[in-house]
Motif scaffolding. Structure first.
Motif, PDB file in Angstrom:
ATOM      1  N   ASP A 339       0.994  -1.408   0.091  1.00  2.00           N
ATOM      2  CA  ASP A 339      -0.460  -0.032  -0.302  1.00  2.00           C
ATOM      3  C   ASP A 339       1.057   1.466   0.165  1.00  2.00           C
ATOM      4  O   ASP A 339       0.622   2.478  -0.489  1.00  2.00           O
ATOM      5  CB  ASP A 339      -1.082  -0.094   0.740  1.00  2.00           C
ATOM      6  CG  ASP A 339      -2.218  -1.345   1.048  1.00  2.00           C
ATOM      7  OD1 ASP A 339      -2.608  -1.329  -0.195  1.00  2.00           O
ATOM      8  OD2 ASP A 339      -2.815  -1.197   2.099  1.00  2.00           O
ATOM      9  N   ALA A 340       1.950   1.163   0.482  1.00  2.61           N
ATOM     10  CA  ALA A 340       2.906   2.202   0.448  1.00  2.61           C
ATOM     11  C   ALA A 340       3.045   2.395  -0.625  1.00  2.61           C
ATOM     12  O   ALA A 340       3.937   4.164  -1.014  1.00  2.61           O
ATOM     13  CB  ALA A 340       4.100   1.743   1.727  1.00  2.61           C
ATOM     14  N   ALA A 341       3.908   1.448  -1.709  1.00  3.37           N
ATOM     15  CA  ALA A 341       4.499   1.726  -2.313  1.00  3.37           C
ATOM     16  C   ALA A 341       3.138   2.179  -3.766  1.00  3.37           C
ATOM     17  O   ALA A 341       3.756   1.788  -4.543  1.00  3.37           O
ATOM     18  CB  ALA A 341       5.119   0.940  -2.570  1.00  3.37           C
ATOM     19  N   GLY A 342       1.927   1.605  -3.095  1.00  5.69           N
ATOM     20  CA  GLY A 342       0.864   1.581  -4.585  1.00  5.69           C
ATOM     21  C   GLY A 342       0.741   0.652  -5.270  1.00  5.69           C
ATOM     22  O   GLY A 342       1.276   0.770  -6.714  1.00  5.69           O
ATOM     23  N   GLY A 354      -2.643 -11.833   6.387  1.00  4.23           N
ATOM     24  CA  GLY A 354      -2.379 -10.068   7.162  1.00  4.23           C
ATOM     25  C   GLY A 354      -3.116  -9.256   6.715  1.00  4.23           C
ATOM     26  O   GLY A 354      -3.677  -9.044   5.410  1.00  4.23           O
ATOM     27  N   GLN A 355      -3.394  -8.137   7.889  1.00  7.86           N
ATOM     28  CA  GLN A 355      -3.910  -6.973   6.369  1.00  7.86           C
ATOM     29  C   GLN A 355      -2.989  -5.674   6.722  1.00  7.86           C
ATOM     30  O   GLN A 355      -2.052  -5.368   8.259  1.00  7.86           O
ATOM     31  CB  GLN A 355      -5.278  -6.534   7.949  1.00  7.86           C
ATOM     32  CG  GLN A 355      -4.799  -6.816   8.875  1.00  7.86           C
ATOM     33  CD  GLN A 355      -6.125  -7.091  10.578  1.00  7.86           C
ATOM     34  OE1 GLN A 355      -6.735  -7.783   9.873  1.00  7.86           O
ATOM     35  NE2 GLN A 355      -6.547  -5.708  11.041  1.00  7.86           N
ATOM     36  N   SER A 356      -3.403  -4.890   5.916  1.00  9.03           N
ATOM     37  CA  SER A 356      -2.778  -3.742   6.215  1.00  9.03           C
ATOM     38  C   SER A 356      -2.751  -2.810   6.918  1.00  9.03           C
ATOM     39  O   SER A 356      -4.096  -2.431   6.945  1.00  9.03           O
ATOM     40  CB  SER A 356      -3.065  -2.691   4.586  1.00  9.03           C
ATOM     41  OG  SER A 356      -2.333  -1.640   4.872  1.00  9.03           O
ATOM     42  N   PHE A 357      -1.574  -2.165   7.370  1.00  8.66           N
ATOM     43  CA  PHE A 357      -2.737  -0.759   9.204  1.00  8.66           C
ATOM     44  C   PHE A 357      -2.053   0.302   8.320  1.00  8.66           C
ATOM     45  O   PHE A 357      -1.913   1.161   9.204  1.00  8.66           O
ATOM     46  CB  PHE A 357      -1.525  -1.339  10.426  1.00  8.66           C
ATOM     47  CG  PHE A 357       0.008  -2.062  10.028  1.00  8.66           C
ATOM     48  CD1 PHE A 357       1.008  -1.000  10.207  1.00  8.66           C
ATOM     49  CD2 PHE A 357       0.577  -2.837   9.618  1.00  8.66           C
ATOM     50  CE1 PHE A 357       2.301  -0.932  10.177  1.00  8.66           C
ATOM     51  CE2 PHE A 357       1.682  -3.220   9.585  1.00  8.66           C
ATOM     52  CZ  PHE A 357       3.181  -2.567  10.102  1.00  8.66           C
ATOM     53  N   HIS A 358      -2.061   0.300   7.152  1.00  9.56           N
ATOM     54  CA  HIS A 358      -1.830   1.397   6.489  1.00  9.56           C
ATOM     55  C   HIS A 358      -2.413   2.495   6.526  1.00  9.56           C
ATOM     56  O   HIS A 358      -3.755   2.349   6.348  1.00  9.56           O
ATOM     57  CB  HIS A 358      -1.044   1.622   4.710  1.00  9.56           C
ATOM     58  CG  HIS A 358      -0.530   3.218   4.138  1.00  9.56           C
ATOM     59  ND1 HIS A 358      -1.405   3.098   3.660  1.00  9.56           N
ATOM     60  CD2 HIS A 358       0.668   2.977   4.166  1.00  9.56           C
ATOM     61  CE1 HIS A 358      -0.765   4.657   3.303  1.00  9.56           C
ATOM     62  NE2 HIS A 358       0.652   5.042   2.660  1.00  9.56           N
ATOM     63  N   PRO A 359      -2.131   4.303   7.145  1.00 10.71           N
ATOM     64  CA  PRO A 359      -3.791   4.699   7.116  1.00 10.71           C
ATOM     65  C   PRO A 359      -4.254   5.148   6.392  1.00 10.71           C
ATOM     66  O   PRO A 359      -5.769   5.138   6.549  1.00 10.71           O
ATOM     67  CB  PRO A 359      -2.619   5.821   7.226  1.00 10.71           C
ATOM     68  CG  PRO A 359      -1.379   5.738   8.106  1.00 10.71           C
ATOM     69  CD  PRO A 359      -0.442   4.305   7.247  1.00 10.71           C
ATOM     70  N   ALA A 360      -3.779   4.656   4.982  1.00 11.15           N
ATOM     71  CA  ALA A 360      -5.024   4.642   3.569  1.00 11.15           C
ATOM     72  C   ALA A 360      -5.575   3.747   3.605  1.00 11.15           C
ATOM     73  O   ALA A 360      -7.160   3.970   3.375  1.00 11.15           O
ATOM     74  CB  ALA A 360      -4.104   4.711   2.272  1.00 11.15           C
ATOM     75  N   ALA A 361      -5.760   2.734   4.082  1.00  9.41           N
ATOM     76  CA  ALA A 361      -6.297   1.077   3.504  1.00  9.41           C
ATOM     77  C   ALA A 361      -6.932   1.461   4.377  1.00  9.41           C
ATOM     78  O   ALA A 361      -8.856   0.399   4.109  1.00  9.41           O
ATOM     79  CB  ALA A 361      -4.744   0.046   4.161  1.00  9.41           C
TER      80      ALA A 361
END
Length: 482
Positions: A339-342, A354-361
């Motif tokens: 997610d951080a790299a798009g 796993g599940q993304s913990f990126h703020p935009a997710a």
């Protein structure tokens, strides 16, 4: 950039009321980035935990564990996803497990192993480390025909005379990274993975760092004489006094402080190269350590938080600042970094547990964290060969373990039918087993664990994996019995 501080537990690294040591480089990253204070590994030792980090899956799915010491190519890896999407992919490893031989090179264009002076598949380092005088000459003569003789001699001499005994590769790692960043002319972005080994047994930090932490009246030379035989201690063959355990704990803290200095130096290399502001910089650990905790040493045979609770700091664009107390796991790093790299990477995302913990997710926080210990490492037979006859209380470790935890409760379940239950909200050190008087809660967590196990296909990989004599010897140098 993903930096793993091998064997660094949260107790000494996460900012809290308990921690009483300064880690200026890590703390600076945490203050400007996000520090996840409740991060947990999915396994308590190197090989399965790194496999979880690289694939976003747990040991029962990726199949790399004490019963099958190899990450097979059934699942896509994070490095493969980055390389497929136009990134230069580089790994610098100080731990023998993280190498081509055990399946961890997939997706990396470059894998640099600091225990070799010249990169080669033939490793004579164990000869240089374990033999003296004429024995070294004879051993080298017997092995020179393996690969390139000149390269082999260079690596052996490096291991014997040049590789510093108080540095497990961090200095050479940073020198290599600094040169790589300086010489780099490629325009594409990079994904860089680093495993630093310093906090791992044996604890032999530089003298200047050790003296900051040793108890009053204890000299560095005296500290270096304290036994660090984890297997002898576990088997009851080696006794350690409280004072000796305090000394080992001090040496462990000194190793982390030294590594913090090297992480600060790594940041300086990125800043000098003009790459830091554009880099998502992750600092974490693959597992923790027991130093007399729960009657154990090293990082095997149990799933207590001394082994599972790890530091996790993420600094970079898209991430906020401050401490985050949500449950996160190393399995979550793969989708988060995508997610951080798009990057889409649909196959990796589909397989990931796993599940993304990126703020935009905008994902909901985890309700629970899972950990697995699929097979004892070393096995009881290997341990018995090392220390002699094992008492019955040690043979009880011949089992697999799984753990499930919420914010407040944790259940550890053994293949021998055992259950341990801890109320973490009241007693985070996991000393009072409450399973007997909380049958309903044990049953509820048991059901959650069973539902999770039934939700995916399990790896079919079984059996021992062959490794070269050189690799086996080097792993034994690190305390891993095969």
């Amino acid at each position: 950039m993903v930096v793993v501080m091998d064997t660094a537990r949260a107790r000494e690294t996460v900012r809290s009321d308990y921690r009483d040591m300064s880690l200026s480089a890590i703390d600076r990253l945490a203050e400007d980035g996000t520090e996840y204070t409740q991060a947990f590994a999915g396994s308590p030792w190197t090989l399965p935990s790194h496999a979880s980090l690289f694939t976003g899956t747990y040991p029962s799915k990726h199949g790399a564990h004490g019963g099958h010491k190899h990450l097979d190519d059934d699942l896509p890896t994070l490095a493969e996803a980055f390389r497929t999407n136009g990134y230069e992919t580089v790994a610098v490893t100080n731990n023998t497990w993280i190498s081509e031989e055990f399946g961890f090179a997939r997706g990396f264009e470059t894998v640099y192993k600091t225990w070799q002076y010249v990169q080669t598949d033939t490793d004579l380092g164990e000869i240089a480390r374990t033999t003296e005088g004429r024995a070294t000459v004879r051993a080298l003569a017997n092995r020179l025909t393996e690969g390139n003789p000149i390269v082999n001699v260079a690596n052996a001499l490096y291991g014997k005379f040049l590789r510093k005994r108080t540095d497990d590769g961090a200095q050479r790692t940073n020198e290599w990274i600094g040169d790589w960043l300086t010489d780099r002319t490629r325009d594409e972005p990079f994904f860089c993975f680093i495993n630093y080994l310093e906090p791992h047994l044996e604890y032999r930090p530089p003298k200047s760092f050790a003296e900051e932490f040793l108890p009053n009246g204890v000299t560095y030379d005296e500290a270096m004489e304290v036994p660090q035989d984890a297997w002898g201690y576990i088997a009851g063959e080696v006794d350690l006094t409280d004072r000796e355990l305090d000394i080992l704990h001090a040496l462990y803290r000194a190793e982390i402080a030294y590594l913090d200095r090297r992480i600060g130096e790594l940041r300086e290399h990125l800043e000098t190269a003009g790459e830091f502001e554009d880099t998502v910089f992750v600092v974490t650990s693959d597992h923790g350590e027991n130093i007399g905790d729960h009657g154990m040493m090293d990082h095997q045979y149990n799933l207590y938080d001394t082994l599972l609770h790890v530091p996790l700091v993420v600094h970079g664009e898209g991430f906020g600042t401050g401490q985050n107390e949500d449950l996160v796991q190393l399995t979550d790093l793969a989708p988060t970094l995508l997610d951080a790299a798009g990057i889409d990477a649909p196959e990796l995302r589909e397989e990931s547990q796993g599940q993304s913990f990126h703020p935009a997710a905008e994902t909901e926080p985890r309700e629970c964290a899972i950990a697995e210990y699929m097979a004892p490492q070393p096995s009881m037979d290997a341990l018995e060969q090392r220390v002699g006859n094992l008492p019955a209380e040690v043979r009880r470790y011949d089992r697999s373990l799984r753990a499930i935890r919420t914010d407040d409760w944790k259940l550890i379940r053994g293949s021998d039918g055992s259950h341990e239950l801890y109320h973490l909200a009241d007693e985070p050190v996991e000393q009072t087993d409450l399973a007997a008087e909380n049958a309903d809660r044990v049953a509820a967590l048991d059901d959650c664990l069973d539902d999770w196990l039934a939700s995916f296909d399990h790896a079919e990989a079984t059996g021992d994996v062959s490794m070269t004599d050189a690799t086996e010897a080097r792993l034994e140098d690190l305390g891993y019995l095969q």
